[in-house]
Design a protein around this motif. Structure first.
Motif, short mmCIF file in Angstrom:
data_model
loop_
_atom_site.label_atom_id
_atom_site.label_comp_id
_atom_site.label_asym_id
_atom_site.label_seq_id
_atom_site.Cartn_x
_atom_site.Cartn_y
_atom_site.Cartn_z
N LEU A 1 39.18 40.17 37.87
CA LEU A 1 40.40 39.77 38.64
C LEU A 1 40.60 38.30 38.97
O LEU A 1 39.28 37.85 39.10
N LYS A 2 41.29 37.57 38.74
CA LYS A 2 41.51 36.25 39.04
C LYS A 2 41.53 35.90 40.60
O LYS A 2 41.81 36.94 41.19
N GLU A 3 41.55 34.72 41.08
CA GLU A 3 41.57 34.38 42.37
C GLU A 3 42.76 34.84 42.94
O GLU A 3 42.74 35.35 44.07
N GLN A 4 43.95 34.69 42.21
CA GLN A 4 45.23 34.98 42.64
C GLN A 4 45.16 36.51 42.93
O GLN A 4 46.02 37.00 43.73
N ASP A 5 44.88 37.34 41.95
CA ASP A 5 44.82 38.60 42.02
C ASP A 5 44.14 39.10 43.39
O ASP A 5 44.37 40.01 44.06
N ILE A 6 42.90 38.46 43.77
CA ILE A 6 42.08 38.76 44.70
C ILE A 6 42.85 38.56 46.10
O ILE A 6 42.78 39.48 47.04
N ILE A 7 43.43 37.46 46.05
CA ILE A 7 44.30 37.11 47.33
C ILE A 7 45.46 38.17 47.47
O ILE A 7 45.67 38.73 48.78
N ALA A 8 46.24 38.47 46.44
CA ALA A 8 47.06 39.55 46.43
C ALA A 8 46.65 40.77 46.77
O ALA A 8 47.38 41.64 47.72
N LEU A 9 45.40 41.48 46.57
CA LEU A 9 44.85 42.51 46.74
C LEU A 9 44.44 42.79 48.22
O LEU A 9 44.90 43.45 48.98
N MET A 10 43.86 41.34 48.73
CA MET A 10 43.58 41.25 50.21
C MET A 10 44.91 41.27 50.94
O MET A 10 44.80 41.94 52.13
N ARG A 11 45.85 40.59 50.38
CA ARG A 11 47.08 40.78 51.25
C ARG A 11 47.61 42.19 51.36
O ARG A 11 48.17 42.61 52.76
N LYS A 12 47.66 42.82 50.52
CA LYS A 12 48.14 44.18 50.34
C LYS A 12 47.21 45.27 51.10
O LYS A 12 47.88 46.16 51.86
N GLU A 13 46.05 45.31 50.91
CA GLU A 13 45.13 46.04 51.83
C GLU A 13 44.64 45.62 53.19
O GLU A 13 44.23 46.58 53.79
N MET A 14 45.03 44.73 53.45
CA MET A 14 44.43 44.50 55.03
C MET A 14 45.75 44.20 56.00
O MET A 14 46.78 43.79 55.56
N LYS A 15 45.54 44.20 57.14
CA LYS A 15 46.45 43.93 58.19
C LYS A 15 46.93 42.40 57.93
O LYS A 15 45.95 41.63 57.68
N PRO A 16 48.01 42.11 58.27
CA PRO A 16 48.55 40.58 58.38
C PRO A 16 47.59 39.90 59.20
O PRO A 16 47.17 38.61 58.60
N SER A 17 47.05 40.25 60.29
CA SER A 17 46.30 39.34 61.04
C SER A 17 44.85 39.09 60.40
O SER A 17 44.38 38.03 60.59
N SER A 18 44.52 40.20 59.89
CA SER A 18 43.11 40.31 59.15
C SER A 18 43.17 39.27 57.93
O SER A 18 42.32 38.36 57.44
N PHE A 19 44.22 39.45 57.26
CA PHE A 19 44.57 38.65 56.07
C PHE A 19 44.21 37.26 56.17
O PHE A 19 43.96 36.22 55.81
N LYS A 20 45.05 36.70 57.33
CA LYS A 20 45.20 35.28 58.06
C LYS A 20 44.02 34.76 58.12
O LYS A 20 43.54 33.92 57.80
N MET A 21 43.09 35.91 58.94
CA MET A 21 41.74 35.19 59.51
C MET A 21 41.01 34.90 58.33
O MET A 21 40.26 33.95 58.02
N TRP A 22 41.01 36.04 57.01
CA TRP A 22 40.23 35.67 55.96
C TRP A 22 40.55 34.57 55.16
O TRP A 22 39.88 33.70 54.77
N ARG A 23 41.98 34.34 54.79
CA ARG A 23 42.52 33.16 54.19
C ARG A 23 42.03 31.80 54.89
O ARG A 23 41.54 30.93 54.39
#
Length: 93
Positions: free
Chosen positions: A34-56
């Protein structure tokens, strides 16, 4: 990226590795292709929006998440305050 090819266990492991401070994106790429962009997309899809924002916010620009920004190339990181363990005996304090 097709998440259908990954098991639930694989997706959980990818998310776990993405959250780990010292696991670079390149390690996830090598293991899961998985490329970095794919990982980011996976994280966005699998996590709650607030958790994704915190992770990013946490990983963006973090030196340990990008091999090119790291100041060491091989081996494991060792803190300068970590005691040396020799001959499998624990040092007395």
């Amino acid at each position: 990226m097709n998440l259908m090819t990954y098991s639930e266990t694989d997706i959980d492991r990818i998310i776990e590795m993405a959250w780990e401070d010292r696991t670079p994106f390149e390690a996830i790429t090598i293991q899961f292709n998985l490329k970095e962009q794919d990982i980011i997309a996976l994280m966005r899809k699998e996590m709650k929006p607030s958790s994704f924002k915190m992770w990013r916010k946490r990983v963006q620009g973090r030196k340990t998440k990008h091999e090119k920004l790291r100041n060491f190339e091989k081996g494991r990181f060792k803190c300068s305050r970590q005691k040396q363990i020799t001959h499998n005996s624990i040092s007395k304090r």
